[in-house]
Design a protein around this motif. Structure first.
Motif, PDB file in Angstrom:
ATOM      1  N   TRP A  95      42.301  35.719  50.867  1.00 14.29           N
ATOM      2  CA  TRP A  95      43.324  34.919  50.172  1.00 14.29           C
ATOM      3  C   TRP A  95      43.635  35.520  48.803  1.00 14.29           C
ATOM      4  O   TRP A  95      44.806  35.605  48.404  1.00 14.29           O
ATOM      5  N   GLY A  96      42.616  35.979  48.100  1.00  9.33           N
ATOM      6  CA  GLY A  96      42.834  36.593  46.790  1.00  9.33           C
ATOM      7  C   GLY A  96      43.660  37.862  46.865  1.00  9.33           C
ATOM      8  O   GLY A  96      44.339  38.221  45.896  1.00  9.33           O
ATOM      9  N   LYS A  97      43.622  38.558  48.010  1.00  7.25           N
ATOM     10  CA  LYS A  97      44.432  39.761  48.192  1.00  7.25           C
ATOM     11  C   LYS A  97      45.820  39.457  48.759  1.00  7.25           C
ATOM     12  O   LYS A  97      46.771  40.204  48.524  1.00  7.25           O
ATOM     13  N   LEU A 118      45.141  46.874  48.969  1.00  8.06           N
ATOM     14  CA  LEU A 118      44.046  47.738  49.417  1.00  8.06           C
ATOM     15  C   LEU A 118      42.730  47.241  48.825  1.00  8.06           C
ATOM     16  O   LEU A 118      42.679  46.814  47.669  1.00  8.06           O
ATOM     17  N   LEU A 119      41.663  47.344  49.626  1.00  9.00           N
ATOM     18  CA  LEU A 119      40.374  46.836  49.191  1.00  9.00           C
ATOM     19  C   LEU A 119      39.281  47.804  49.626  1.00  9.00           C
ATOM     20  O   LEU A 119      38.770  47.730  50.750  1.00  9.00           O
ATOM     21  N   ASP A 156      39.453  43.774  43.340  1.00  9.18           N
ATOM     22  CA  ASP A 156      39.956  45.149  43.419  1.00  9.18           C
ATOM     23  C   ASP A 156      39.081  46.035  44.294  1.00  9.18           C
ATOM     24  O   ASP A 156      39.559  46.999  44.876  1.00  9.18           O
ATOM     25  N   TYR A 157      37.796  45.719  44.365  1.00  7.48           N
ATOM     26  CA  TYR A 157      36.923  46.452  45.288  1.00  7.48           C
ATOM     27  C   TYR A 157      35.744  45.567  45.659  1.00  7.48           C
ATOM     28  O   TYR A 157      35.361  44.661  44.914  1.00  7.48           O
ATOM     29  N   VAL A 172      41.116  47.062  54.322  1.00  6.96           N
ATOM     30  CA  VAL A 172      39.783  47.378  53.812  1.00  6.96           C
ATOM     31  C   VAL A 172      39.409  48.777  54.305  1.00  6.96           C
ATOM     32  O   VAL A 172      39.530  49.076  55.495  1.00  6.96           O
ATOM     33  N   VAL A 173      38.996  49.629  53.365  1.00  6.44           N
ATOM     34  CA  VAL A 173      38.555  50.983  53.723  1.00  6.44           C
ATOM     35  C   VAL A 173      37.203  51.252  53.075  1.00  6.44           C
ATOM     36  O   VAL A 173      36.903  50.729  51.992  1.00  6.44           O
TER      37      VAL A 173
END
Length: 453
Positions: free
Chosen positions: A234-236, A337-338, A248-249, A319-320
């Motif tokens: 949700w935050g992303k 991107l996360l 951010d990560y 997610v990567v």
């Protein structure tokens, strides 16, 4: 004298007239602003959808509704904030009393960004008006329809001498920064924040800088994984990750990595199906932003998501896997991107966060009070949440702001009023005079030490 200088001179004259100082006038101005906000709600939500692809629900949840809430909170507390406060004085000055009287700073410049163009224009403006200032509002050219809607709203609510809305691009911002203000409030990136601070230094103007940075999200072994996955995602999803306090990560304990990744996939299918044509999911700000983020995915195998659609300027929340030193961990991504980094001990995660600049936000998912205590004691960050993301910025009673490279200054609620005010101390003396402070000093030192103990 050019047009801008004349406009600012008129505002300074308006401030010097004392028109903004009486508390009933400030309250009336805030009530007019609230009325204008309610009348302009549809206009603002449509502009947000046009500029950023924000669904009206998200536009109200993260922008218009927050501003309305802040206005009502300020109106209900302003008399207490604005009143003089009694203060103690040294026994050396007996008999005496003292008070601290908040006074307005003067003419305030507010430079707002494009990503939350209503909230980040109007909340600092509310604080400026509440404190009795005049203000110049510079909305972002990156959200042009919203900038025009804001200018219409302010013309409806307040005289131009009190609040002036000046849209425009980089040249307009540069022209404004060349002028003298009594306070500057800037929200944006670190690069431009440094430019603003240098310009302010020319006039010794105090500043609030709300910047960004790499906001970590730590997932500990004791985390509620389904809850963590839903709230991280949700935050992303909010504004497609274009939020200064978005996670951010990810720093994920090895024991829960596979479970978290599986749950993130499941939640993504539930919360954001058909991302490219999903009206609930905003688009990226520009083709340039899309190309930058899409370029960072080249050659990587996504763990979650990975879809891209340039036609709609949308990238699926992705997610990567990453390792310390990865380019994805060096600069703020400001998108969906996360990168995910695995850790084995909490100390490893803490050291990785410490290796970078102090973040604007930090998120921690855990059911361990000891883990919460350790992270809060050992890491410095602007603000954050345990077992949620982003919501810390919605509290009127909580200060919001960065630390170190993520910013300086605090606002929201009473903290915004304080930022926009000078806290002026005044000592009131009676006619009784203690001779100990006057020369000749002779043998008075012991008495002085006693009085100052």
């Amino acid at each position: 004298m050019n047009h801008l200088e004349k406009r600012l001179d008129r505002q300074r004259a308006y401030f010097d007239s004392g028109a903004t100082r009486p508390l009933p006038r400030r309250e009336a101005a805030l009530r007019r602003l609230l009325q204008a906000l309610e009348q302009s709600e549809g206009d603002l939500l449509a502009a947000l959808e046009r500029d950023l692809g924000k669904h009206p629900f998200e536009g109200y949840e993260t922008e218009v509704g927050l501003v309305r809430q802040h206005l009502r909170y300020t109106l209900s507390h302003l008399r207490r904030w604005a009143g003089p406060k009694l203060a103690a004085v040294s026994p050396l000055h007996f008999p005496a009393g003292a008070f601290i009287r908040p006074e307005p700073r003067g003419l305030v410049l507010i430079i707002a960004p494009w990503n939350y163009p209503v909230q980040l224009c109007l909340i600092p403006l509310i604080d400026a008006i509440a404190a009795g200032n005049c203000a110049v509002l510079k909305p972002s050219e990156g959200a042009p329809a919203t900038a025009q809607a804001l200018c219409r709203l302010l013309r409806l609510a307040l005289p131009e001498g009190w609040v002036s809305c000046i849209p425009g691009g980089v040249e307009t911002t540069q022209a404004l920064l060349a002028e003298r203000f009594d306070y500057i409030f800037f929200t944006g990136g670190q690069r431009v924040g440094k430019i603003v601070m240098r310009a302010a230094a020319e006039h010794l103007t105090p500043v609030t800088l709300e910047l960004g940075g790499k906001s970590p999200c730590i997932v500990a072994p004791s985390a509620d994984i389904p809850l963590a996955a839903r709230r991280i995602l949700w935050g992303k999803l909010l504004n497609a990750g274009q939020t200064c306090v978005a996670p951010d990560y990810l720093l994920v304990h090895r024991s829960v990595k596979e479970a978290l990744v599986a749950e993130l996939r499941r939640q993504l299918a539930l919360l954001c199906p058909d991302f490219a044509h999903n009206g609930d999911y905003p688009r990226l700000a520009s083709a340039r932003a899309f190309d930058r983020l899409a370029g960072l995915l080249i050659g990587r195998t996504p763990l979650v998501g990975g879809g891209v659609c340039r036609e709609e300027l949308k990238i699926e929340p992705t997610v990567v896997e990453a390792e310390p030193g990865d380019p994805l961990l060096r600069e703020e991504l400001f998108g969906p991107l996360l990168p995910l980094v695995t850790f084995d001990r909490l100390g490893d995660a803490i050291r990785l966060v410490r290796a970078g600049e102090k973040p604007l936000a930090l998120y921690l998912f855990t059911r361990s009070a000891g883990t919460v205590r350790r992270v809060c004691e050992q890491l410095s960050f602007g603000g954050g949440c345990v077992n949620d993301t982003v919501v810390q910025m919605a509290g009127n009673a909580l200060p919001f702001g960065g630390v170190g490279a993520s910013g300086m200054g605090r606002y929201h609620g009473p903290h915004g009023f304080l930022a926009m005010s000078h806290q002026k101390p005044v000592v009131l003396r009676g006619s009784l005079d203690l001779p100990v402070r006057y020369p000749p000093y002779g043998e008075k030192l012991d008495l002085l030490k006693l009085l100052l103990r």
